[in-house]
Write a protein that holds these residues in place. Structure first.
Motif, PDB file in Angstrom:
ATOM      1  N   GLY A  18     -43.712 -37.733 -41.244  1.00 20.15           N
ATOM      2  CA  GLY A  18     -42.933 -38.005 -42.158  1.00 20.15           C
ATOM      3  C   GLY A  18     -43.576 -39.594 -42.183  1.00 20.15           C
ATOM      4  O   GLY A  18     -44.213 -39.839 -41.813  1.00 20.15           O
TER       5      GLY A  18
ATOM      6  N   TYR B 242     -40.880 -45.701 -43.121  1.00 20.27           N
ATOM      7  CA  TYR B 242     -39.797 -47.102 -43.642  1.00 20.27           C
ATOM      8  C   TYR B 242     -40.018 -47.853 -43.113  1.00 20.27           C
ATOM      9  O   TYR B 242     -40.649 -48.602 -41.546  1.00 20.27           O
ATOM     10  CB  TYR B 242     -38.513 -45.623 -44.278  1.00 20.27           C
TER      11      TYR B 242
ATOM     12  N   GLU C 299     -29.751 -43.127 -51.455  1.00 16.89           N
ATOM     13  CA  GLU C 299     -30.419 -42.231 -51.623  1.00 16.89           C
ATOM     14  C   GLU C 299     -30.149 -41.699 -50.067  1.00 16.89           C
ATOM     15  O   GLU C 299     -30.014 -42.817 -49.162  1.00 16.89           O
ATOM     16  CB  GLU C 299     -31.502 -42.424 -51.728  1.00 16.89           C
TER      17      GLU C 299
ATOM     18  N   VAL D 288     -32.186 -40.630 -48.000  1.00 19.54           N
ATOM     19  CA  VAL D 288     -33.667 -41.055 -46.875  1.00 19.54           C
ATOM     20  C   VAL D 288     -32.046 -42.788 -46.267  1.00 19.54           C
ATOM     21  O   VAL D 288     -32.561 -42.706 -45.609  1.00 19.54           O
ATOM     22  CB  VAL D 288     -34.391 -41.024 -47.390  1.00 19.54           C
TER      23      VAL D 288
ATOM     24  N   ALA E  50     -29.666 -41.530 -43.531  1.00 17.56           N
ATOM     25  CA  ALA E  50     -30.077 -41.580 -42.733  1.00 17.56           C
ATOM     26  C   ALA E  50     -30.088 -43.216 -41.876  1.00 17.56           C
ATOM     27  O   ALA E  50     -30.578 -43.133 -40.829  1.00 17.56           O
ATOM     28  CB  ALA E  50     -30.929 -40.701 -42.952  1.00 17.56           C
ATOM     29  N   LEU E  51     -31.213 -43.904 -42.656  1.00 18.71           N
ATOM     30  CA  LEU E  51     -32.282 -45.112 -42.004  1.00 18.71           C
ATOM     31  C   LEU E  51     -30.761 -45.987 -41.512  1.00 18.71           C
ATOM     32  O   LEU E  51     -31.486 -46.736 -40.351  1.00 18.71           O
ATOM     33  CB  LEU E  51     -33.160 -45.424 -42.539  1.00 18.71           C
TER      34      LEU E  51
ATOM     35  N   MET F 245     -39.163 -40.899 -40.697  1.00 23.12           N
ATOM     36  CA  MET F 245     -38.907 -40.298 -41.219  1.00 23.12           C
ATOM     37  C   MET F 245     -38.824 -38.823 -40.852  1.00 23.12           C
ATOM     38  O   MET F 245     -39.548 -38.138 -41.931  1.00 23.12           O
ATOM     39  CB  MET F 245     -38.222 -40.362 -41.994  1.00 23.12           C
TER      40      MET F 245
ATOM     41  N   GLY G 259     -35.745 -36.090 -37.977  1.00 25.10           N
ATOM     42  CA  GLY G 259     -35.134 -37.339 -38.333  1.00 25.10           C
ATOM     43  C   GLY G 259     -35.878 -38.593 -38.079  1.00 25.10           C
ATOM     44  O   GLY G 259     -36.345 -37.972 -37.719  1.00 25.10           O
ATOM     45  N   PRO G 260     -34.618 -39.658 -38.478  1.00 20.49           N
ATOM     46  CA  PRO G 260     -35.470 -41.087 -38.096  1.00 20.49           C
ATOM     47  C   PRO G 260     -35.898 -41.367 -36.244  1.00 20.49           C
ATOM     48  O   PRO G 260     -35.157 -40.626 -35.726  1.00 20.49           O
ATOM     49  CB  PRO G 260     -34.561 -42.657 -37.857  1.00 20.49           C
TER      50      PRO G 260
END
Length: 417
Positions: free
Chosen positions: A200, A203, A244, A246, A249-250, A274, A278-279
């Motif tokens: 993934g 970030y 967003e 993502v 979630a982060l 990600m 999931g993270p």
């Protein structure tokens, strides 16, 4: 009779740490610099700004002696300026009774193996991992865990000696290279961390905490590319809108990471993948994002500089209080873009970057090497040619300028001998 100055201490005021003292002095603090050890990397030490400090103290390893020197100054707080400062900052703060992170989990905030073990124990998604003292041991583990794997030092920064390995030969070479080196902060690498590869996109999540409550300063897409023989060369950091999915979630994941590692007071700089599940944390540092200028560049898109918020968290808790438990607002597209070095040799002349001045999105830029430096093709953040800061509320303008800069990459190179 004049009012005596307040005192603040910055440990290892290098990289982004050079930004702390001017902000503290503007608020009426006398600032003292503490160098955490005598053998820090020269690339860190040369960023030191001596005129910003009332005193410079070299720590020789005797914590009690350092505390005796600082106690008469009654420092209000102690801040880490760089990754190398985290351990001493926590220990010194505990001895002097200043606000900060408890030293109970300092090791887990620096040692990446302990960090991931702590998160796994807290029920967070992580890579699987092992510590190895030799190549044979690492290869045996990887054969059971499954390829590919990532090998890196136990406690470093800036993608220093990070290797992606999908064969035993690559892993053996990586382990030998790591064990024969010192990490980014100057410590000898005696063990190697080997982890299963996290799929993934990657970030960055930057935070500021006070009293166990957290503010998310920004979420950034951390883009790397294959270049100069490495798959991990930094390309850019780009700000994401917080709405967003993502980013949502982060942010939720990182709040749990901060709690698990008891990063209660101060800055956090996390790298997260990600994955399909999931993270999953790559690593987190209990200090502000580097290199110097990055936080200010991203602030053009959020309205809040992480360094300013860090100072607010300690000097003006009331000012930062309303932000805690919240997150940034998206005001403009913003990016830190890295120009790589594509040549080798001693720098005779640096490229002229004034062509960037006419681009509406360019907020600033900084060349990293100096004339006379030896340069090699960029493999990590310590070897980049330049950092360019872009921000603009019109995405079309922003992306036009970004593409134009990339098209100039081959031309904007130093002249080397």
């Amino acid at each position: 009779m004049s009012t005596p100055l307040k005192t603040a201490v910055v440990v290892d005021p290098y990289s982004t740490g050079i930004l702390l003292a001017p902000r503290l002095r503007a608020r009426g603090y006398e600032v003292v610099a503490v160098q955490s050890r005598p053998d820090l990397a020269p690339s860190l030490l040369r960023s030191y700004q001596p005129d910003d400090f009332a005193a410079h103290i070299l720590h020789d390893g005797d914590l009690d002696a350092l505390a005796r020197t600082l106690r008469p100054l009654a420092p209000a707080f102690i801040l880490p300026g760089n990754e190398s400062a985290v351990e001493l900052t926590d220990a010194l703060g505990a001895v002097l009774g200043t606000p900060g992170n408890s030293p109970k989990l300092t090791a887990a905030r620096r040692n990446k193996f302990m960090m991931i073990e702590r998160l796994a124990a807290a029920g967070l998604l992580t890579a699987r991992q092992t510590m190895a003292t030799g190549a044979a041991e690492a290869v045996e583990w990887a054969a059971q865990a499954g390829w590919p794997v990532v090998a890196k030092p136990m406690a470093s920064a800036s993608t220093d000696h990070v290797y992606f390995c999908d064969t035993p030969a690559q892993l053996r070479a990586a382990v030998d290279a790591i064990l024969g080196s010192r990490d980014f902060c100057g410590s000898a690498n005696e063990r190697v961390l080997v982890q299963t590869y996290l799929d993934g996109l990657e970030y960055v999540v930057n935070t500021v905490s006070r009293g166990g409550r957290h503010y998310v300063c920004d979420v950034l897409l951390s883009a790397k590319r294959a270049l100069n023989g490495s798959p991990f060369v930094y390309d850019y950091y780009r700000l994401l809108p917080p709405e967003e999915p993502v980013a949502q979630a982060l942010m939720a994941y990182i709040r749990r990471v901060l709690d698990a590692l008891e990063i209660t007071d101060g800055a956090g700089h996390a790298e997260v993948r990600m994955t399909a599940r999931g993270p999953a944390l790559v690593e987190i540092a209990a200090r502000a994002m580097g290199p110097a200028g990055s936080t200010t560049g991203i602030a053009a898109g959020t309205g809040h500089d992480q360094v300013d918020l860090l100072v607010d968290a300690f000097d003006g808790a009331a000012a930062v209080g309303p932000l805690l438990d919240g997150h940034y607002r998206f005001q403009a597209d913003a990016m830190v873009l890295y120009l790589p070095v594509l040549v080798s040799g001693r720098v005779e002349a640096l490229p002229d970057l004034s062509i960037l001045d006419g681009m509406a999105s360019v907020r600033g830029y900084a060349l990293v090497p100096r004339v006379g430096d030896e340069v090699v093709p960029t493999l990590d953040l310590t070897q980049v040619l330049a950092k360019i800061y872009l921000a603009h509320p019109d995405r079309a303008v922003f992306e036009r300028d970004w593409a134009a800069i990339r098209s100039l990459e081959d031309r904007l190179q130093p002249t080397v001998a």
